[in-house]
Design an enzyme around this catalytic site. Structure first.
Site, PDB file in Angstrom:
ATOM      1  CG  ASN A 110      -2.062   3.328  13.722  1.00  0.00           C
ATOM      2  OD1 ASN A 110      -1.230   3.571  14.585  1.00  0.00           O
ATOM      3  ND2 ASN A 110      -2.755   2.204  13.706  1.00  0.00           N
ATOM      4  CE1 TYR A 156       5.551  -3.955  11.823  1.00  0.00           C
ATOM      5  CE2 TYR A 156       4.532  -2.714  13.609  1.00  0.00           C
ATOM      6  CZ  TYR A 156       4.953  -2.798  12.296  1.00  0.00           C
ATOM      7  OH  TYR A 156       4.806  -1.721  11.460  1.00  0.00           O
ATOM      8  CG  ASP A 162       6.229  -6.527  -2.992  1.00  0.00           C
ATOM      9  OD1 ASP A 162       5.892  -7.623  -2.492  1.00  0.00           O
ATOM     10  OD2 ASP A 162       5.875  -5.443  -2.530  1.00  0.00           O
ATOM     11  CB  ILE A 191      14.241  -7.501   1.498  1.00  0.00           C
ATOM     12  CG1 ILE A 191      13.308  -8.013   2.590  1.00  0.00           C
ATOM     13  CG2 ILE A 191      13.588  -6.402   0.675  1.00  0.00           C
ATOM     14  CD1 ILE A 191      13.004  -6.963   3.658  1.00  0.00           C
ATOM     15  CG  PHE A 228      -1.345   1.140   1.882  1.00  0.00           C
ATOM     16  CD1 PHE A 228      -2.037   2.115   1.184  1.00  0.00           C
ATOM     17  CD2 PHE A 228      -1.103   1.339   3.243  1.00  0.00           C
ATOM     18  CE1 PHE A 228      -2.466   3.276   1.821  1.00  0.00           C
ATOM     19  CE2 PHE A 228      -1.529   2.481   3.878  1.00  0.00           C
ATOM     20  CZ  PHE A 228      -2.202   3.467   3.165  1.00  0.00           C
TER      21      PHE A 228
HETATM   22  C1  UD2 Z   1       0.680  -0.599  14.594  1.00  0.00           C
HETATM   23  C2  UD2 Z   1       1.387   0.764  14.667  1.00  0.00           C
HETATM   24  C3  UD2 Z   1       1.327   1.426  13.282  1.00  0.00           C
HETATM   25  C4  UD2 Z   1       1.876   0.508  12.189  1.00  0.00           C
HETATM   26  C5  UD2 Z   1       1.061  -0.777  12.223  1.00  0.00           C
HETATM   27  C6  UD2 Z   1       1.479  -1.790  11.184  1.00  0.00           C
HETATM   28  C7  UD2 Z   1       0.865   1.466  16.968  1.00  0.00           C
HETATM   29  C8  UD2 Z   1       0.173   2.469  17.823  1.00  0.00           C
HETATM   30  N1  UD2 Z   1       0.707   1.605  15.628  1.00  0.00           N
HETATM   31  O1  UD2 Z   1      -0.669  -0.342  14.303  1.00  0.00           O
HETATM   32  O2  UD2 Z   1       2.051   2.656  13.306  1.00  0.00           O
HETATM   33  O3  UD2 Z   1       3.242   0.267  12.378  1.00  0.00           O
HETATM   34  O4  UD2 Z   1       1.197  -1.382  13.530  1.00  0.00           O
HETATM   35  O5  UD2 Z   1       0.609  -2.890  11.242  1.00  0.00           O
HETATM   36  O6  UD2 Z   1       1.549   0.576  17.438  1.00  0.00           O
HETATM   37  N2  UD2 Z   1      -8.729  -3.240  15.823  1.00  0.00           N
HETATM   38  C9  UD2 Z   1     -10.060  -3.522  16.063  1.00  0.00           C
HETATM   39  N3  UD2 Z   1     -10.710  -4.302  15.169  1.00  0.00           N
HETATM   40  C10 UD2 Z   1     -10.131  -4.811  14.051  1.00  0.00           C
HETATM   41  C11 UD2 Z   1      -8.766  -4.522  13.810  1.00  0.00           C
HETATM   42  C12 UD2 Z   1      -8.075  -3.731  14.728  1.00  0.00           C
HETATM   43  O7  UD2 Z   1     -10.623  -3.074  17.049  1.00  0.00           O
HETATM   44  O8  UD2 Z   1     -10.818  -5.520  13.280  1.00  0.00           O
HETATM   45  C13 UD2 Z   1      -8.018  -2.358  16.770  1.00  0.00           C
HETATM   46  C14 UD2 Z   1      -6.701  -2.916  17.291  1.00  0.00           C
HETATM   47  O9  UD2 Z   1      -6.895  -3.765  18.390  1.00  0.00           O
HETATM   48  C15 UD2 Z   1      -5.968  -1.617  17.652  1.00  0.00           C
HETATM   49  C16 UD2 Z   1      -6.489  -0.605  16.621  1.00  0.00           C
HETATM   50  O10 UD2 Z   1      -7.687  -1.164  16.091  1.00  0.00           O
HETATM   51  O11 UD2 Z   1      -6.324  -1.181  18.936  1.00  0.00           O
HETATM   52  C17 UD2 Z   1      -5.526  -0.381  15.463  1.00  0.00           C
HETATM   53  O12 UD2 Z   1      -5.086  -1.647  15.002  1.00  0.00           O
HETATM   54  P1  UD2 Z   1      -4.267  -1.837  13.642  1.00  0.00           P
HETATM   55  O13 UD2 Z   1      -3.958  -3.286  13.500  1.00  0.00           O
HETATM   56  O14 UD2 Z   1      -4.936  -1.131  12.532  1.00  0.00           O
HETATM   57  O15 UD2 Z   1      -2.943  -0.985  13.899  1.00  0.00           O
HETATM   58  P2  UD2 Z   1      -1.903  -0.910  15.165  1.00  0.00           P
HETATM   59  O16 UD2 Z   1      -2.352   0.195  16.049  1.00  0.00           O
HETATM   60  O17 UD2 Z   1      -1.600  -2.229  15.714  1.00  0.00           O
END
Ligand code: UD2
Length: 314
Positions: free
Chosen positions: A172, A143, A32, A56, A12
């Protein structure tokens, strides 16, 4: 005209970078292995780029990809907190070993600069908001540890070999072409596509977690600025890339109800392991040293993204 090598060009963010660079008349090369990237993201631009299907982790392929490149935008990764919790070895390989391969190849090819897709997850769940680059990192998930380790490798290659490197801690990133189809997909890509097709989205936890959701155009701009900023201000440094504003998932869900016409309620499930409660960036360092300013705010970005998924599905 400069030659940019994008690792993870099928992803993306990688494919968005490629589009913008082509628009600006630059030359683009990309690699890729399609482990998380998608061929559809590249199909419309395949004739305009020098694309090589490669991993990579394949050092020889990275060596040949770096030859003659001016800049390397290193985006290739397995980008998921929950996936890394399930498979820390796979995460370590792609997200650390892969980075070291790219760095050695870039150093040997004498590229001008490497810009790296770092992550806000490096801050962990520390209560202080907003997160500033001077804060001690405290990564939770494998991660986040891998992204932080790669950042340190970036700095190390600047200090030990003089290779100019810049790490951008993405907060994000969301927008068109983000893959919604995996259980590990970013929350906005999932929620938008679910709600557009009348499916109930699930919040992991109470929905009160917050994020500094950042529209893709802002991340693209930050990468291009990071390539060109004077070395004294950028090389060997780490910058937040975000908007400086946070929204909760519950607030986001309400906005999406308006944009998608989904009239149902959200489902609430278990909290996700390794998750972070609140995330918000201080973006003053990137403003000062890179000249970065978020161009697209959250609401506008959300609207553009919903419009894109709506038309690309019909
Ligand atoms: C992390 C990093 C982000 C990026 C990303 C790559 C943080 C704060 N952010 O994103 O910068 O590196 O990893 O993957 O660490 N959620 C739900 N329902 C769903 C899916 C997700 O509630 O169906 C919640 C999840 O539990 C979290 C939030 O949404 O609290 C965001 O989740 P995500 O997977 O989109 O991204 P995040 O924050 O892990």
């Amino acid at each position: 005209m400069a030659l940019y090598l994008i690792t993870g060009i099928g992803g993306f963010i990688g494919s968005s970078l490629a589009r913008e660079l082509l628009q600006r008349g630059e030359q683009v090369r990309g690699v890729d292995n399609f482990s998380t990237g998608r061929r559809e993201n590249l199909a419309p631009i395949l004739g305009q780029i020098d694309f090589r299907e490669a991993d990579i982790l394949d050092f020889d392929a990275m060596k040949s990809a770096c030859a003659g490149a001016d800049y390397v935008l290193h985006q290739a990764a397995i980008p998921s907190v929950p996936k890394s919790v399930l498979d820390p070895i796979g995460s370590n390989r792609a997200n650390i070993d892969g980075t070291v391969n790219v760095l050695v190849a870039a150093r040997d090819a004498k590229v001008k600069r490497v810009v790296f897709a770092a992550s806000s997850s490096a801050y962990g769940d520390t209560p202080t908001l907003p997160k500033h680059e001077s804060m001690n990192p405290d990564p939770i998930s494998p991660y986040a540890v891998a992204k932080l380790a790669s950042e340190r490798y970036m700095i190390s290659f600047y200090r030990c070999y003089g290779l100019e490197t810049v790490s951008l801690r993405y907060f994000n990133i969301f927008g068109p072409r983000q893959d919604p189809s995996s259980p590990y997909s970013g929350v906005l890509a999932k929620f938008i596509t679910q709600m557009l097709s009348g499916k109930q989205p699930t919040m992991f936890g109470d929905g009160e977690q917050s994020r500094d959701f950042t529209y893709i155009d802002n991340a693209v701009e930050a990468n291009l600025l990071a390539c060109k900023a004077p070395a004294a201000q950028a090389a060997g440094k780490v910058f937040n890339v975000a908007t400086g504003r946070r929204v909760t998932l519950n607030e986001t869900f309400k906005l999406l109800q308006g944009l998608t016409s989904y009239s149902g309620m959200a489902n609430y499930g278990e909290e996700r392991g390794g998750d972070i409660k609140h995330s918000l960036a201080d973006i003053s360092l990137a403003e000062k040293h890179l000249g970065y300013k978020p161009k697209v705010d959250f609401e506008d970005g959300l609207k553009r993204t919903v419009d894109w998924y709506r038309t690309s599905r019909s």
